[in-house]
Design a protein around this motif. Sequence first.
Motif, mmCIF file in Angstrom:
data_model
loop_
_atom_site.group_PDB
_atom_site.id
_atom_site.type_symbol
_atom_site.label_atom_id
_atom_site.label_comp_id
_atom_site.label_asym_id
_atom_site.label_seq_id
_atom_site.Cartn_x
_atom_site.Cartn_y
_atom_site.Cartn_z
ATOM 1 N N VAL A 77 0.825 -1.212 0.000
ATOM 2 C CA VAL A 77 0.000 0.000 0.000
ATOM 3 C C VAL A 77 0.858 1.260 0.000
ATOM 4 N N ASP A 78 2.114 1.123 0.396
ATOM 5 C CA ASP A 78 3.027 2.262 0.389
ATOM 6 C C ASP A 78 4.414 1.755 -0.008
ATOM 7 N N PRO A 79 4.768 1.880 -1.290
ATOM 8 C CA PRO A 79 6.055 1.358 -1.758
ATOM 9 C C PRO A 79 7.258 1.936 -1.020
ATOM 10 N N ASP A 80 7.223 3.205 -0.660
ATOM 11 C CA ASP A 80 8.362 3.812 0.038
ATOM 12 C C ASP A 80 8.549 3.191 1.424
ATOM 13 N N ARG A 81 7.464 3.033 2.169
ATOM 14 C CA ARG A 81 7.567 2.400 3.501
ATOM 15 C C ARG A 81 7.997 0.941 3.372
ATOM 16 N N LEU A 138 9.906 -0.458 0.982
ATOM 17 C CA LEU A 138 11.353 -0.510 0.723
ATOM 18 C C LEU A 138 12.161 -0.101 1.945
ATOM 19 N N ALA A 139 11.704 0.905 2.666
ATOM 20 C CA ALA A 139 12.422 1.339 3.870
ATOM 21 C C ALA A 139 12.445 0.227 4.916
ATOM 22 N N ALA A 140 11.317 -0.442 5.108
ATOM 23 C CA ALA A 140 11.256 -1.540 6.083
ATOM 24 C C ALA A 140 12.163 -2.686 5.658
ATOM 25 N N ALA A 141 12.168 -2.986 4.374
ATOM 26 C CA ALA A 141 13.008 -4.076 3.877
ATOM 27 C C ALA A 141 14.487 -3.730 4.012
ATOM 28 N N ARG A 142 14.821 -2.503 3.710
ATOM 29 C CA ARG A 142 16.218 -2.084 3.841
ATOM 30 C C ARG A 142 16.664 -2.088 5.302
ATOM 31 N N ALA A 143 15.783 -1.678 6.199
ATOM 32 C CA ALA A 143 16.109 -1.729 7.631
ATOM 33 C C ALA A 143 16.296 -3.177 8.082
ATOM 34 N N ALA A 144 15.440 -4.075 7.595
ATOM 35 C CA ALA A 144 15.564 -5.494 7.948
ATOM 36 C C ALA A 144 16.888 -6.051 7.432
ATOM 37 N N HIS A 145 17.253 -5.694 6.210
ATOM 38 C CA HIS A 145 18.518 -6.160 5.632
ATOM 39 C C HIS A 145 19.700 -5.591 6.421
ATOM 40 N N HIS A 146 19.603 -4.330 6.812
ATOM 41 C CA HIS A 146 20.687 -3.713 7.590
ATOM 42 C C HIS A 146 20.808 -4.368 8.959
ATOM 43 N N ASP A 147 19.675 -4.772 9.565
ATOM 44 C CA ASP A 147 19.727 -5.498 10.843
ATOM 45 C C ASP A 147 20.546 -6.781 10.711
ATOM 46 N N ILE A 162 18.958 -4.015 -1.884
ATOM 47 C CA ILE A 162 17.499 -4.086 -1.858
ATOM 48 C C ILE A 162 16.981 -3.074 -2.875
ATOM 49 N N ALA A 163 16.998 -3.494 -4.139
ATOM 50 C CA ALA A 163 16.695 -2.576 -5.229
ATOM 51 C C ALA A 163 15.311 -2.780 -5.831
ATOM 52 N N ASP A 164 14.684 -3.926 -5.569
ATOM 53 C CA ASP A 164 13.374 -4.167 -6.178
ATOM 54 C C ASP A 164 12.477 -4.938 -5.215
ATOM 55 N N THR A 198 11.346 -8.006 -5.218
ATOM 56 C CA THR A 198 11.784 -9.349 -4.835
ATOM 57 C C THR A 198 12.855 -9.280 -3.758
ATOM 58 N N ASP A 199 13.838 -8.409 -3.947
ATOM 59 C CA ASP A 199 14.875 -8.232 -2.926
ATOM 60 C C ASP A 199 14.237 -7.837 -1.595
ATOM 61 N N ALA A 200 13.294 -6.909 -1.666
ATOM 62 C CA ALA A 200 12.645 -6.414 -0.449
ATOM 63 C C ALA A 200 11.852 -7.516 0.247
ATOM 64 N N ALA A 201 11.103 -8.282 -0.512
ATOM 65 C CA ALA A 201 10.314 -9.361 0.088
ATOM 66 C C ALA A 201 11.225 -10.376 0.779
ATOM 67 N N TYR A 202 12.299 -10.768 0.092
ATOM 68 C CA TYR A 202 13.209 -11.732 0.707
ATOM 69 C C TYR A 202 13.933 -11.155 1.918
ATOM 70 N N ALA A 203 14.216 -9.874 1.925
ATOM 71 C CA ALA A 203 14.848 -9.258 3.094
ATOM 72 C C ALA A 203 13.931 -9.359 4.308
ATOM 73 N N LEU A 204 12.635 -9.096 4.116
ATOM 74 C CA LEU A 204 11.689 -9.211 5.230
ATOM 75 C C LEU A 204 11.553 -10.659 5.688
ATOM 76 N N ILE A 205 11.490 -11.580 4.734
ATOM 77 C CA ILE A 205 11.381 -13.004 5.082
ATOM 78 C C ILE A 205 12.635 -13.465 5.814
#
Length: 136
Positions: A31-35, A37-46, A60-62, A64-71
């Motif tokens: 529902v919010d692409p910016d949030r 990506l930000a959440a996924a990038r934070a998860a990846h940085h963790d 985390i550029a797309d 798929t990258d974002a989804a896998y980072a959260l998973i």
Amino acid sequence: MDEPTTPEDEPTTPVAGMTISLRTRRDVVIVDPDRFLAAARAAHHDLHPDLTEAEVAEAIADVTDAAYALIDRYGDLAADHEPPDRPPLPGVRVTDRPDGLSPAGWMSELVLDEPHPLQDYGCFLPDDVFARRPKH
């Protein structure tokens, strides 16, 4: 009058060598692409605190990258989601989550006695690991 029983109604006794498969589908709507990506990038940085912000953004550029980072970080796309007492109506989205995702349903199916567990395929998985085998 009693309803007729089917083979699926009969109890199944566990036996050595039996395979139990759990097939799961989990849907979320961005529902919010910016949030998102930000959440996924934070998860990846963790998971990789030695990376710079630029390296995380590159990793985390797309979607798929974002989804896998959260998973990878949380074990699920929307891991903190509690099913509501009253689910939203079809098409109604949750818009206030910090990850920019609206949980949109999940279901699981338990399948007994697949002919081969995934491990037995080695690195040569079948074309469709979710294909259903014909019922006899």
